[in-house]
Design an enzyme around this catalytic site. Structure first.
Site, PDB file in Angstrom:
ATOM      1  N   LYS A   1       0.880  -1.182   0.000  1.00 54.21           N
ATOM      2  CA  LYS A   1       0.000   0.000   0.000  1.00 54.21           C
ATOM      3  C   LYS A   1       0.907   1.219   0.000  1.00 54.21           C
ATOM      4  CE  LYS A   1      -4.416   0.983   0.053  1.00 54.21           C
ATOM      5  NZ  LYS A   1      -5.573   0.227  -0.436  1.00 54.21           N
TER       6      LYS A   1
ATOM      7  N   ASP B   1      -6.978   4.166  -4.774  1.00 53.31           N
ATOM      8  CA  ASP B   1      -7.654   4.010  -3.474  1.00 53.31           C
ATOM      9  C   ASP B   1      -8.307   5.361  -3.209  1.00 53.31           C
ATOM     10  OD1 ASP B   1      -7.920   2.124  -1.035  1.00 53.31           O
ATOM     11  OD2 ASP B   1      -7.295   3.984  -0.090  1.00 53.31           O
TER      12      ASP B   1
END
Ligand code: NDP
Length: 441
Positions: free
Chosen positions: A118, A158
């Site tokens: 991430k 995201d």
């Protein structure tokens, strides 16, 4: 947990995510002495590596601005690092570490070969011009391009990172490396993106919900569904629900929530879609234009204000606390399927499981997004584009496979499917077996 708490005292979200996983896999973990011998938990709790960097860029007034940039490469035991990039003012190391940790188990559940990662920045695209966003994305990529690649680490979108941002980052990555490879997913259809990737997380969550409802022979048609958020995940969740005859009663953004007691019409959905996607407007503007059928709750999340059968939180982490969970249960909510990552606090999760309702954690229910990202990587590797029907059909199969893994590992003595335990255990087992087979590194 005590040891991790001492080492990372300022990372509450990360500790929360780790605690949820380690407590739920305890039974299975203890059945395999090799897991302990290989010290798997400690190794899985520390990311393989973390990149932290400064991102300096110039705004439209000519002022030099500075943000933080991060990439957490958590684990690549079962495939290249893979996970989204988040641009939001709240981004910090704790949040990205929790997301990368979760991503490792989620990606394992998808049945595809992807490790967990991430990244992101405390930069907020809100209120910025397209050119400012482009300059920021290029500055961010100036630093990150060295550490990613189609077989190394494949970022995606995201919160705050959609098609526009992925396009700018991919464009600069290509410029720096002088290679056209599938290093990003969520790309535009004209340059290697997959059909159905924008829809995948929301549609996938609805497919997962259908699998859960089937275990109790419940029909989705006519059920009242409360959604939070009004971004990529929330909008496509609402779209699929409306298509299947469910009644969508709420949406929200970071300024407040709307409640439509009689449900939203298809035309009203189109209006919200355009407001949020084309104009980057506020959900309040929709409420202002529809005061006759819609109530606006400034600064509030939907949960205490809505009457619903099903909740699909699709905004951000920890957006349902214990009080919200109790309010939802008191109104008769019997299913929660998480579009966002870790939207329910530990207390809320306990409330749902104790009440024996259908409760799907994000790492199972929202895995459709990264699954279609995996399918985008497969298409890029083959230099092919699959039809929307083909991708959608694969997405349905993957969500079904994730559901059945949850059933296998999560069924309890009284017959209840504990999806938290099921998802965590199934996700963990594959990564654990690979880590043992690959030796200590
Ligand atoms: P978007 O940026 O498209 O939308 C996010 C939505 O949530 C917006 O409506 C935003 O409001 C709202 N929101 C964001 N932060 C907050 C906050 N702190 N408080 C209240 N509302 C907030 O993001 P996505 O839809 O892509 O992501 C939503 C969630 O789904 C995240 O948890 C993400 O990690 C998860 N997810 C996303 C996937 C994907 O494919 N995109 C895949 C799997 C999970 P505003 O408009 O005001 O900013």
């Amino acid at each position: 947990m005590a040891d991790l708490g001492r080492r990372f005292p300022n990372e509450p979200e990360y500790l929360q995510a780790v605690e949820e996983v380690v407590t739920s896999i305890e039974d299975v973990y203890n059945e395999y002495p090799a897991f302990e011998r290989y010290n798997l938990i400690e190794r899985l709790c520390i990311p393989d590596r973390i990149y932290t960097f400064r991102v300096s860029w110039v705004d439209d007034q000519g002022k030099v601005r500075t943000n933080m940039g991060y990439r957490i490469q958590h684990n690549n035991a079962i495939g290249p690092y893979k996970g989204g990039i988040r641009f939001h003012s709240s981004v910090n190391l704790s949040i990205l570490k929790f997301l990368a940790f979760e991503q490792t188990f989620k990606n394992s559940l998808t049945t595809l070969a992807m490790g967990g990662a991430k990244g992101g920045s405390d930069f907020s695209p809100r209120g910025k011009s397209d050119m400012e966003v482009m300059r920021f994305c290029q500055a961010f990529m100036n630093e990150l391009y060295r550490n990613i690649g189609p077989h190394t680490d494949v970022p995606a979108g995201d919160i705050g990172v959609g098609g526009r941002e992925v396009g700018y980052m991919f464009g600069w990555y290509k410029k720096m490396t002088r290679e056209f490879t599938g290093t990003f997913t969520g790309k535009g259809i004209d340059f290697g993106g997959s059909l159905m990737r924008p829809e995948a997380t929301g549609y996938g969550n609805v497919y997962f919900l259908l699998n859960m409802l089937a275990t109790r022979a419940i029909d989705l048609k006519g059920k009242r569904v409360a959604i939070s958020g009004s971004g990529n995940v929330a909008l496509y969740t609402a779209k699929k629900l409306l298509e299947l005859g469910a009644v969508v009663v709420s949406m929200s953004d970071s300024d407040g929530s709307i409640y439509l007691p009689d449900g939203m019409t298809g035309e009203q959905f189109d209006e919200i879609f355009e407001l949020k996607m084309a104009y980057r407007g506020r959900i309040r503007e929709f409420a202002d234009a529809h005061a006759d059928c819609c109530t606006y709750f400034p600064g509030e999340r939907p949960w205490k204000h809505v009457k619903c059968d099903i909740a699909m939180p699709s905004a951000t982490q920890n957006e349902i606390d214990g009080d919200d969970a109790r309010a939802l249960l008191a109104q008769g909510c019997f299913a929660v399927s998480e579009g966002a990552n870790m939207p329910s606090t530990r207390e809320a999760v306990h409330e749902f499981i104790d009440a024996r309702i259908l409760y799907a954690p994000g790492k199972a229910a929202n895995a459709g997004g990264v699954s279609v990202s995996g399918l985008e990587m497969a298409q890029n590797a083959q230099m092919l584009s699959w039809s929307a029907e083909e991708v959608d059909s694969k997405l349905r199969d993957i969500m079904k496979a994730i559901h059945s893994q949850c059933e296998t590992y999560g069924r309890e003595a009284d017959g209840y499917i504990n999806y938290v335990k099921g998802a965590n255990t199934a996700g963990f087992m594959k990564v654990a077996r690979a880590m043992i087979a690959e030796g200590i590194s």
